[in-house]
Design an enzyme around this catalytic site. Sequence first.
Site, mmCIF file in Angstrom:
data_model
loop_
_atom_site.group_PDB
_atom_site.id
_atom_site.type_symbol
_atom_site.label_atom_id
_atom_site.label_comp_id
_atom_site.label_asym_id
_atom_site.label_seq_id
_atom_site.Cartn_x
_atom_site.Cartn_y
_atom_site.Cartn_z
ATOM 1 C CB ALA A 1 45.821 43.907 104.735
ATOM 2 C CE LYS B 1 43.733 50.664 94.278
ATOM 3 N NZ LYS B 1 43.486 52.060 94.920
ATOM 4 C CG HIS C 1 36.939 53.095 100.261
ATOM 5 N ND1 HIS C 1 37.469 54.321 100.153
ATOM 6 C CD2 HIS C 1 37.918 52.280 100.142
ATOM 7 C CE1 HIS C 1 38.903 54.088 99.880
ATOM 8 N NE2 HIS C 1 38.876 52.769 99.912
ATOM 9 C CE LYS D 1 44.715 46.755 97.374
ATOM 10 N NZ LYS D 1 44.474 48.296 97.140
#
Length: 413
Positions: free
Chosen positions: A362, A153, A267, A151
Site C-alpha cells: 500500500a 510517487k 511493475h 508516496k
Amino acid sequence: MGSYSYMALGEEIDRDAYVVCKYRVTTDLPMEKAAEAIAAEQSTGTWTGISTLNDEVFRNYAAKVTAIDGDMVTIAFPEADFSIKVGAVPQILSVISGNLYGLSALKGVRLEDVEFPKGILKQYKGPKFGDAGLREILHRPEKPLVGTIVKPKIGLSPKDTAKYIYEAGSGGLTNGKDDETLVDQAFCPIEDRTKAVAEALDRLREEGHYMVHAINISTNGQDVRELAEDAQKWGASQLMIDVLTCGYGAIQAVAEDPKIKVPIHVHRTMHAAMTKDPTNGISMRVIAKLVRMCGGDALHIGTLGVGKMEGAITEGKQNQLACQSDDVPYKKVMPVCSGGMYPGIVPAVIKAAGTNNLQIQAGGGVAGHPEGVRAGAMAMCQAVDSAFEGVDIEKYAETHHELKLALDRWGTK
Ligand code: CAP
Ligand code: MG
C-alpha cells in the site's frame, strides 16, 4: 497460384511441437473466416494468394485453426515459426500478438492465453529467486509479504525517501519500492537514493528487521543492465523494472546477468492500455507468463477484484496461477497485490487470493495513516496478522491502536 486452408478444426496436434494460443474474437464475418485471417496473417499468408507460397512451406510453417468455441478461437503455431537462439520474446509477440489487431476482418481480438512447447520454455531461465528466494532473504517463511510504495510517487529527496523506508520498516513492513515514475530525476538522483535507502535498511537489520526496497531502474535497452549493476553496487537490495515501458528484454537481460544477485520486482504500468478492454488487447495472464519466463521474481497481478485498479477476481486468479503454476520449469513468481490497498481491505484480498503466498502493498494506505508512515506500516502488518491468525479484523483492532485508527479512517471492505 495455390489456395491454402488454415482450418484444422478438431485436428489432434502434438502440444510439444506448437505454440497454442487462445483468442477472443469479435467479428461481423463468419468466425471461421475471421479465425483463418488471423492464422494466415500471423504465419504464411497475407490478404491475397501469392505465387511464392508452395506446399512444403505451407506444410511446415502454416498456423492451424484447431478449435472455435463461440467467440474463442484456438490457433496452433508450429515451433519452427519461432527463433531458436536470438529473437526471444519480441519475436514471439510479433507472431502471436502482432499484425492481427489491425486486421479489417476483425472488430476486436484479445489474446487470452498462450501455452509454449518444452523446446521454447527451455530457452528461458525464469526467476533467479522466485517467491521462495524472496522469503529466504526476508526471513519470512509463510505470512504474506507486506510492502509500501513511497508516496508521493515523485518529489521526495533521497534523504526523505530513506526516512520513509526506515519508518516503514520500523513499523514492520518487509518490502518497499520506488513508484513506477521515479527513476533518476534531479530531485532524487538514483545513486543518492539507492545509497540512502541502503543505509536505512542496514540500520533496520542492525535492529533485527529484514526489509528490501526495489530501486526503479527502468530505462532504455542499452543502459538497463549497466544501471542494474550500478544500483547493486550502490547497495540496492531489489531492483524494479516497468516491464511494458522497458520491454521483456530488459527483464531478461537483468535477470540473466550473472553479476546481478538481487531479486527483480516487476511493475506493469501501462498494462491497462492492452488488458482493460475485454474484447481487444492481451490478457494480464499472458503478460505474467512472459514475465515469469524472462525472470521476474515478483509481479503486480492486480487486487483480485477488490482494489482501486480495474480487474475482476477471475482475471486476478488467472494471473496468480500464471505466477504460481507447476506446469512450467521455472521458480514461482511472488504475486503482488497493489493499487488502492489499505488495512481494512487486507482480509478481503487474502480471502480472494485463497493463500498467504502473496505480497500486499500500500502506498496511500500507509502514507495516509493519521499517525504517519510508521503507524500506517504497523496497521498494515496488524491487518495481515489478523487475517493470518484467522481473527476478525474489527476484533483485532480492539487491541491494536494503529489498526483501529486505519479502520476508523478507511473502513473495511
Ligand atoms: C499503488 C501504485 C501502484 C499500483 C499500480 C500506484 O499506489 O503505486 O503503481 O499498484 O497498479 O501508483 O497506484 P496506492 P497495479 O497503493 O497508493 O494505490 O498494481 O494494478 O499495476
Ligand atoms: Mg505506483
